[in-house]
Design a protein around this motif. Sequence first.
Motif, PDB file in Angstrom:
ATOM      1  N   SER A  87       9.003  69.603  30.739  1.00 46.84           N
ATOM      2  CA  SER A  87       9.749  70.316  29.768  1.00 46.84           C
ATOM      3  C   SER A  87       9.517  71.593  29.548  1.00 46.84           C
ATOM      4  O   SER A  87       9.806  72.463  28.632  1.00 46.84           O
ATOM      5  CB  SER A  87       9.842  69.505  28.382  1.00 46.84           C
ATOM      6  OG  SER A  87      10.122  68.239  28.601  1.00 46.84           O
ATOM      7  N   HIS A  88       8.466  72.202  30.363  1.00 45.11           N
ATOM      8  CA  HIS A  88       8.140  73.681  30.217  1.00 45.11           C
ATOM      9  C   HIS A  88       9.341  74.482  30.236  1.00 45.11           C
ATOM     10  O   HIS A  88      10.144  74.305  31.210  1.00 45.11           O
ATOM     11  CB  HIS A  88       7.056  74.050  31.236  1.00 45.11           C
ATOM     12  CG  HIS A  88       6.385  75.273  30.951  1.00 45.11           C
ATOM     13  ND1 HIS A  88       6.729  76.415  31.284  1.00 45.11           N
ATOM     14  CD2 HIS A  88       5.239  75.469  30.312  1.00 45.11           C
ATOM     15  CE1 HIS A  88       6.031  77.339  30.776  1.00 45.11           C
ATOM     16  NE2 HIS A  88       5.110  76.867  30.396  1.00 45.11           N
ATOM     17  N   GLU A  89       9.117  75.412  29.300  1.00 48.14           N
ATOM     18  CA  GLU A  89      10.520  76.493  29.229  1.00 48.14           C
ATOM     19  C   GLU A  89      10.663  77.300  30.479  1.00 48.14           C
ATOM     20  O   GLU A  89      11.963  77.676  30.728  1.00 48.14           O
ATOM     21  CB  GLU A  89      10.120  77.608  28.117  1.00 48.14           C
ATOM     22  CG  GLU A  89       9.008  78.460  28.303  1.00 48.14           C
ATOM     23  CD  GLU A  89       8.429  79.062  27.013  1.00 48.14           C
ATOM     24  OE1 GLU A  89       8.176  80.267  27.191  1.00 48.14           O
ATOM     25  OE2 GLU A  89       8.933  78.676  25.917  1.00 48.14           O
ATOM     26  N   SER A  90       9.804  77.616  31.300  1.00 49.17           N
ATOM     27  CA  SER A  90      10.173  78.175  32.650  1.00 49.17           C
ATOM     28  C   SER A  90      10.766  77.314  33.621  1.00 49.17           C
ATOM     29  O   SER A  90      11.386  77.877  34.751  1.00 49.17           O
ATOM     30  CB  SER A  90       8.753  78.659  33.177  1.00 49.17           C
ATOM     31  OG  SER A  90       8.087  77.553  33.608  1.00 49.17           O
ATOM     32  N   ILE A  91      10.831  75.860  33.445  1.00 52.00           N
ATOM     33  CA  ILE A  91      11.531  74.961  34.309  1.00 52.00           C
ATOM     34  C   ILE A  91      13.112  75.093  33.961  1.00 52.00           C
ATOM     35  O   ILE A  91      13.488  74.399  32.897  1.00 52.00           O
ATOM     36  CB  ILE A  91      10.860  73.557  34.367  1.00 52.00           C
ATOM     37  CG1 ILE A  91       9.359  73.976  35.022  1.00 52.00           C
ATOM     38  CG2 ILE A  91      11.554  72.905  35.363  1.00 52.00           C
ATOM     39  CD1 ILE A  91       8.558  72.542  34.904  1.00 52.00           C
ATOM     40  N   PRO A  92      13.957  75.525  34.477  1.00 53.77           N
ATOM     41  CA  PRO A  92      15.592  75.210  34.207  1.00 53.77           C
ATOM     42  C   PRO A  92      15.973  73.513  34.221  1.00 53.77           C
ATOM     43  O   PRO A  92      15.359  72.961  34.894  1.00 53.77           O
ATOM     44  CB  PRO A  92      16.420  76.053  35.339  1.00 53.77           C
ATOM     45  CG  PRO A  92      15.509  76.912  35.877  1.00 53.77           C
ATOM     46  CD  PRO A  92      14.042  76.163  35.765  1.00 53.77           C
ATOM     47  N   VAL A  93      16.990  73.389  33.288  1.00 48.80           N
ATOM     48  CA  VAL A  93      17.212  71.995  33.029  1.00 48.80           C
ATOM     49  C   VAL A  93      17.740  71.257  34.651  1.00 48.80           C
ATOM     50  O   VAL A  93      17.226  70.223  34.867  1.00 48.80           O
ATOM     51  CB  VAL A  93      18.545  71.744  32.186  1.00 48.80           C
ATOM     52  CG1 VAL A  93      18.892  70.376  31.853  1.00 48.80           C
ATOM     53  CG2 VAL A  93      17.741  72.093  30.746  1.00 48.80           C
ATOM     54  N   ALA A  94      18.300  71.934  35.329  1.00 42.21           N
ATOM     55  CA  ALA A  94      18.895  71.549  36.567  1.00 42.21           C
ATOM     56  C   ALA A  94      17.661  71.310  37.344  1.00 42.21           C
ATOM     57  O   ALA A  94      17.575  69.932  38.068  1.00 42.21           O
ATOM     58  CB  ALA A  94      19.936  72.526  37.546  1.00 42.21           C
ATOM     59  N   ILE A  95      16.670  71.925  37.539  1.00 45.63           N
ATOM     60  CA  ILE A  95      15.611  71.840  38.240  1.00 45.63           C
ATOM     61  C   ILE A  95      14.611  70.644  37.617  1.00 45.63           C
ATOM     62  O   ILE A  95      14.222  69.750  38.380  1.00 45.63           O
ATOM     63  CB  ILE A  95      14.403  72.796  38.452  1.00 45.63           C
ATOM     64  CG1 ILE A  95      15.489  74.153  39.091  1.00 45.63           C
ATOM     65  CG2 ILE A  95      13.509  72.722  39.124  1.00 45.63           C
ATOM     66  CD1 ILE A  95      15.871  73.921  40.398  1.00 45.63           C
ATOM     67  N   ARG A  96      14.657  70.524  36.245  1.00 46.94           N
ATOM     68  CA  ARG A  96      13.938  69.507  35.776  1.00 46.94           C
ATOM     69  C   ARG A  96      14.521  68.228  35.999  1.00 46.94           C
ATOM     70  O   ARG A  96      14.028  67.039  36.021  1.00 46.94           O
ATOM     71  CB  ARG A  96      14.077  69.842  34.087  1.00 46.94           C
ATOM     72  CG  ARG A  96      13.174  69.104  33.150  1.00 46.94           C
ATOM     73  CD  ARG A  96      13.221  69.604  31.622  1.00 46.94           C
ATOM     74  NE  ARG A  96      13.049  70.854  31.582  1.00 46.94           N
ATOM     75  CZ  ARG A  96      13.412  71.708  30.578  1.00 46.94           C
ATOM     76  NH1 ARG A  96      13.957  71.456  29.549  1.00 46.94           N
ATOM     77  NH2 ARG A  96      13.073  72.899  30.682  1.00 46.94           N
ATOM     78  N   GLU A  97      15.816  68.070  36.000  1.00 45.93           N
ATOM     79  CA  GLU A  97      16.647  66.892  36.188  1.00 45.93           C
ATOM     80  C   GLU A  97      16.235  66.357  37.714  1.00 45.93           C
ATOM     81  O   GLU A  97      16.103  65.155  37.822  1.00 45.93           O
ATOM     82  CB  GLU A  97      17.966  67.022  36.104  1.00 45.93           C
ATOM     83  CG  GLU A  97      18.576  67.228  34.652  1.00 45.93           C
ATOM     84  CD  GLU A  97      19.927  67.323  34.537  1.00 45.93           C
ATOM     85  OE1 GLU A  97      20.711  67.869  35.199  1.00 45.93           O
ATOM     86  OE2 GLU A  97      20.536  67.181  33.426  1.00 45.93           O
TER      87      GLU A  97
END
Length: 108
Positions: A87-97
Amino acid sequence: VLLTEYYINKLISLVDGVGTPDSFGKDFFEARYSRIFPESSTYFAASEFDCYQGKDDAEVRERVEKQLDDVREQLDEAAVFVARCLSHESIPVAIRETLLMDYVEEMS
């Protein structure tokens, strides 16, 4: 298997921006497996499958709940740690998923 399911559901519910475990599961299936296995062809989608189903339901449920109680704190701590990293702010949601889907697939 049920302890892994508990951990994965806990983790998904803690990661920012990926939705609920149910919506994530649907997205995961659609992204990874729907072209190979249409949902209508899967056993779990086509049945009322219950992990506890059987003649000794109460005994099985009690045994699983005891195992979960024994490790719940460790599973929760691990889920919080991994969710915080994802959930780190530097990771975009698409990459996070995508990372979460990869992680869930490895655990499965």
